[in-house]
Scaffold this motif. Sequence first.
Motif, PDB file in Angstrom:
ATOM      1  N   VAL A 133     -15.753 -11.378  33.268  1.00 39.10           N
ATOM      2  CA  VAL A 133     -16.888 -10.085  33.325  1.00 39.10           C
ATOM      3  C   VAL A 133     -16.980  -9.091  32.105  1.00 39.10           C
ATOM      4  O   VAL A 133     -15.905  -9.467  31.655  1.00 39.10           O
ATOM      5  N   LEU A 180     -16.312  -3.309  32.264  1.00 40.46           N
ATOM      6  CA  LEU A 180     -15.901  -3.464  34.322  1.00 40.46           C
ATOM      7  C   LEU A 180     -14.823  -3.598  34.497  1.00 40.46           C
ATOM      8  O   LEU A 180     -13.370  -2.659  35.259  1.00 40.46           O
ATOM      9  N   ALA A 197     -12.077   0.281  34.600  1.00 41.20           N
ATOM     10  CA  ALA A 197     -12.916   0.656  35.344  1.00 41.20           C
ATOM     11  C   ALA A 197     -11.261   0.725  35.769  1.00 41.20           C
ATOM     12  O   ALA A 197     -10.610   1.312  37.791  1.00 41.20           O
ATOM     13  N   ASN A 227     -13.706  -4.900  41.356  1.00 43.94           N
ATOM     14  CA  ASN A 227     -14.082  -4.448  43.038  1.00 43.94           C
ATOM     15  C   ASN A 227     -13.826  -5.083  44.130  1.00 43.94           C
ATOM     16  O   ASN A 227     -13.918  -6.384  43.795  1.00 43.94           O
ATOM     17  N   THR A 259     -16.711  -7.996  43.078  1.00 41.65           N
ATOM     18  CA  THR A 259     -16.889  -8.805  41.598  1.00 41.65           C
ATOM     19  C   THR A 259     -15.792  -9.692  41.352  1.00 41.65           C
ATOM     20  O   THR A 259     -15.153  -8.765  40.769  1.00 41.65           O
TER      21      THR A 259
END
Length: 292
Positions: free
Chosen positions: A41, A45, A48, A118, A121
């Motif tokens: 990813v 991302l 986060a 998350n 993902t």
Amino acid sequence: MDLHRDVPAFTMHVPVAPAIPLVCDSPHSGTAYPADFGHAVPRALLRAAEDTHVEALWQAAPEVGASLLEAHFPRSYVDANRTLDDLDPALLDAPWPTPLAPGEKTRLGYGLIWRNVNATTPIYDRKLTVAEVQARIARCYQPYHAALAAAIGQAHAQFGAVWHLNLHSMPNNAYERLQIHSPHPLADFVLGDRDGTTCEPVFVDLVEKELKSRGYTVARNDPYKGVQLIARIGQPAHQRHSMQVEIRRPVYMNEASRERGAHFDTVQRDLTGVLQAIARYLREHPSLHTRG
């Protein structure tokens, strides 16, 4: 920033004032991403997951006589706030050599090695090898915990008691991420003592009072009680006190950009005041008087 092999996994900031029995650690503020991460990813991302800037919010700890340990590796690479058996076997391409005990957060994808960034993902498009996970543990996790244990042990030996602050930040959608339906909004700060089991109540009261006096909302153990790290360190019967402190990220930064927010300096100054109040309390603590 990438974490190369010549970059340390952590920095220990030692007291620059007369020492007090306070050890602070920020296990999730690391922003140096190892070259062997192999994530599928975008880096944005993964960021986060960071408790970005938490170590800077509390940077005055050494100035009041405390130690401050900060991780440089990111929590999504290996999470220093988990135990070594809190690992998802579904992540691995072969059996782990010792028994595992994955917890509830690991089921959601946030264990010793994160599976998801998350709820929808996944971080990887592959299985991880046992060897690469063991390498992460050896290079980052174990040295970090050795440094923390040494600081805790040294303070307890010197003073006969020790207090530990495990420092974090929390996303604004923490309840949603944890699949919790809450009737009230997330507090600015959450103090976790595992429902009163890891820290003397007077110390928790003090920190809550100091935060509220500066205009922040404060909750206890909702939604974060603290996990295995403070459970291991916090043994009030042996004068070992441990508390987790979570700050809601929009209070001090932009969650999307990870940039420091307009109120960052104010929050940092407020937390310096909290640390100064803690230092006054610890210098006068009755359990330390026999140690001189």
